[in-house]
Motif scaffolding. Structure first.
Motif, short mmCIF file in Angstrom:
data_model
loop_
_atom_site.label_atom_id
_atom_site.label_comp_id
_atom_site.label_asym_id
_atom_site.label_seq_id
_atom_site.Cartn_x
_atom_site.Cartn_y
_atom_site.Cartn_z
N GLY A 130 50.39 40.72 28.22
CA GLY A 130 49.60 40.85 29.44
C GLY A 130 49.97 42.02 30.34
O GLY A 130 49.17 42.93 30.57
N ILE A 131 51.18 42.01 30.87
CA ILE A 131 51.54 43.04 31.84
C ILE A 131 51.69 44.41 31.17
O ILE A 131 51.47 45.45 31.79
N SER A 132 52.01 44.42 29.87
CA SER A 132 52.09 45.69 29.15
C SER A 132 50.71 46.33 29.03
O SER A 132 50.57 47.55 29.15
N ILE A 133 49.69 45.52 28.77
CA ILE A 133 48.32 46.04 28.71
C ILE A 133 47.92 46.57 30.08
O ILE A 133 47.38 47.68 30.19
N GLY A 134 48.17 45.80 31.12
CA GLY A 134 47.81 46.24 32.47
C GLY A 134 48.52 47.53 32.85
O GLY A 134 47.91 48.45 33.39
N THR A 135 49.81 47.60 32.56
CA THR A 135 50.60 48.77 32.94
C THR A 135 50.19 50.00 32.14
O THR A 135 49.93 51.06 32.71
N ALA A 136 50.14 49.86 30.81
CA ALA A 136 49.80 51.01 29.97
C ALA A 136 48.39 51.49 30.25
O ALA A 136 48.15 52.70 30.38
N GLY A 137 47.44 50.56 30.37
CA GLY A 137 46.05 50.96 30.59
C GLY A 137 45.84 51.68 31.91
O GLY A 137 45.19 52.73 31.97
N TYR A 282 50.70 45.95 40.37
CA TYR A 282 50.13 44.76 41.02
C TYR A 282 48.86 45.06 41.81
O TYR A 282 48.15 44.13 42.22
N THR A 283 48.53 46.33 42.00
CA THR A 283 47.25 46.65 42.65
C THR A 283 46.07 46.26 41.78
O THR A 283 44.93 46.20 42.26
N LEU A 284 46.30 45.98 40.49
CA LEU A 284 45.21 45.58 39.60
C LEU A 284 44.58 44.25 40.01
O LEU A 284 43.45 43.95 39.61
N PHE A 285 45.29 43.46 40.80
CA PHE A 285 44.72 42.19 41.25
C PHE A 285 43.71 42.37 42.38
O PHE A 285 43.02 41.43 42.76
N GLY A 286 43.65 43.57 42.94
CA GLY A 286 42.67 43.87 43.98
C GLY A 286 43.03 43.39 45.36
O GLY A 286 42.21 43.50 46.29
N ASP A 287 44.23 42.87 45.55
CA ASP A 287 44.69 42.39 46.86
C ASP A 287 45.78 43.33 47.39
O ASP A 287 46.38 44.09 46.63
N PRO A 288 46.05 43.28 48.70
CA PRO A 288 47.18 44.07 49.21
C PRO A 288 48.48 43.65 48.54
O PRO A 288 48.68 42.47 48.24
N VAL A 289 49.33 44.61 48.27
CA VAL A 289 50.65 44.33 47.70
C VAL A 289 51.64 44.42 48.85
O VAL A 289 51.98 45.51 49.32
N LYS A 290 52.11 43.26 49.32
CA LYS A 290 52.93 43.21 50.53
C LYS A 290 54.41 43.22 50.19
O LYS A 290 55.16 42.30 50.52
N LEU A 291 54.81 44.30 49.52
CA LEU A 291 56.21 44.52 49.22
C LEU A 291 56.74 45.59 50.17
O LEU A 291 55.98 46.39 50.72
N ALA A 292 58.06 45.62 50.32
CA ALA A 292 58.67 46.52 51.31
C ALA A 292 58.66 47.97 50.84
O ALA A 292 58.64 48.27 49.65
N GLY A 293 58.66 48.86 51.80
CA GLY A 293 58.84 50.28 51.55
C GLY A 293 57.75 50.89 50.70
O GLY A 293 56.56 50.58 50.84
N ALA A 294 58.18 51.76 49.77
CA ALA A 294 57.23 52.50 48.93
C ALA A 294 56.45 51.60 48.00
O ALA A 294 55.42 52.03 47.44
N TYR A 295 56.89 50.37 47.81
CA TYR A 295 56.23 49.47 46.86
C TYR A 295 54.98 48.81 47.44
O TYR A 295 54.15 48.28 46.70
N GLY A 296 54.83 48.81 48.74
CA GLY A 296 53.66 48.21 49.36
C GLY A 296 52.41 49.04 49.11
O GLY A 296 52.46 50.27 49.01
#
Length: 360
Positions: A130-137, A282-296
């Protein structure tokens, strides 16, 4: 099927830690989601990284699972139904939704980011994808190549002018082997770095040429082999040393470099002719990614649209046996056993395989 109200699961518990929760409320289906009985889970390096840097105590962990659909929410349009065997990518340790992970007896998945499992794939093999397909694609088609997703029907005509090399740094990683297959299928010529021990695996997934990343001249060797023409690099390792090697490999006309983690600007600015970026999957889910710093990240609706198209394409490729899972190292176990596996990932003890647990 009768569904209990509560379940056992593995949740974040402070920096670097997970703990077993015996009374976690089973999430309810929402529009566009499916609730699944989990049969197998796959571990990823991000399971350790998220716990180390964004533990989100009480949030359900895990990003990859396979299981059986027990409930389908409204507005699910991709044909998934109750009793289907599926695998999916989810968002573990999510600060916005503590019930969205995979490390539980049940998992709530976004239907657009799930695929049905064909008879020739086991739960364990499918859980690794799953996450490998999302990441690679997303890294390849949205960011690196900046192309629409290719279709199945007009393969020969659509890519006639794209017979160019793309380097996958870390070709023996789970994302690397999926990326190589997608590139090969899309008409590009994948080349990869890996250790000599993993060269056969990487070539079996479609790499035309492999290079030993241990070699101090690896970047120069790639640049020479590609006749100074390499313009596209996906770095699945994303360290300062691999970024330096990739920059050395890119031809004198410049190009694009995409990593899976933030990279050092000291390396980035050694070449102004290379456009560098990194993927927050995680932006593939279409929602805000509420992680700290550069990851948000803010909400990016078009990424959800891309993800739906990507997993639809993956479904067709898998159904036609055109996309193989990464090799797995399977262990039967209980949820609490995942903690040991996550620590092994953190220590770098799992290579060229995806660690998968059959839940018993």
């Amino acid at each position: 099927m009768h569904i209990e109200q509560h379940m056992q699961c593995l949740v974040g518990d402070g920096i670097g830690q997970y703990r077993l929760d015996d009374n976690f409320k089973i999430p309810k289906c929402r529009p566009g989601t499916i609730l699944c009985k989990v049969r197998a889970v796959a571990l990823n390096p991000v399971d350790a990284k998220m716990a180390d840097y964004s533990a989100n105590p009480g949030a359900l962990g895990g990003n990859d699972f396979a299981g059986d659909v027990v409930e389908v929410g409204e507005q699910v349009t991709n044909g998934i139904k109750v009793d289907d065997r599926v695998f999916a990518m989810v968002f573990g340790l999510n600060p916005s939704d503590k019930s969205s992970g995979a490390f539980g007896e049940y998992a709530l998945a976004t239907a657009d980011l799930a695929c049905k499992i064909p008879d020739w794939l086991s739960y364990e093999e499918a859980s690794s994808m799953g996450i490998s397909i999302g990441t690679a694609g997303a890294a390849l088609f949205q960011m690196l190549l900046q192309l629409p997703l290719p279709g199945l029907e007009d393969r020969e005509n659509r890519m006639k002018d794209q017979n160019c090399h793309v380097l996958v740094s870390g070709g023996a990683t789970a994302t690397g082997t999926i990326a190589i297959q997608l590139l090969k299928w899309a008409g590009f010529v994948p080349i990869a770095t890996c250790s000599p021990a993993n060269a056969d695996l990487v070539r079996s997934r479609g790499a035309e040429k492999t290079f030993d990343y241990h070699s101090p001249g690896c970047g120069a060797e790639i640049r020479s082999w590609t006749n100074n023409s390499l313009a596209y690099v996906l770095d699945c390792i994303s360290s300062a040393s691999t970024m330096t090697m990739c920059y050395e490999a890119i031809g004198s006309s410049g190009g694009r470099y995409v990593a899976l983690d933030p990279f050092p600007t000291a390396v980035q600015y050694t070449r102004r002719d290379v456009k560098a970026d990194w993927l927050m999957v995680y932006t593939l889910f279409g929602d805000p990614v509420k992680l700290a710093g550069a990851y948000g990240r803010p909400q990016i609706p078009e990424n959800r649209e891309f993800a739906a198209s990507l997993f639809s394409l993956a479904q067709r490729l898998i159904d036609n046996r055109m996309l193989k899972n990464h090799p797995i190292y399977n262990r039967p176990g209980k949820l609490q056993d995942l903690v040991q596996g996550i620590e092994e990932l953190r220590m770098g003890r799992v290579t060229a395989q995806k660690l998968v647990y059959t839940l018993v």
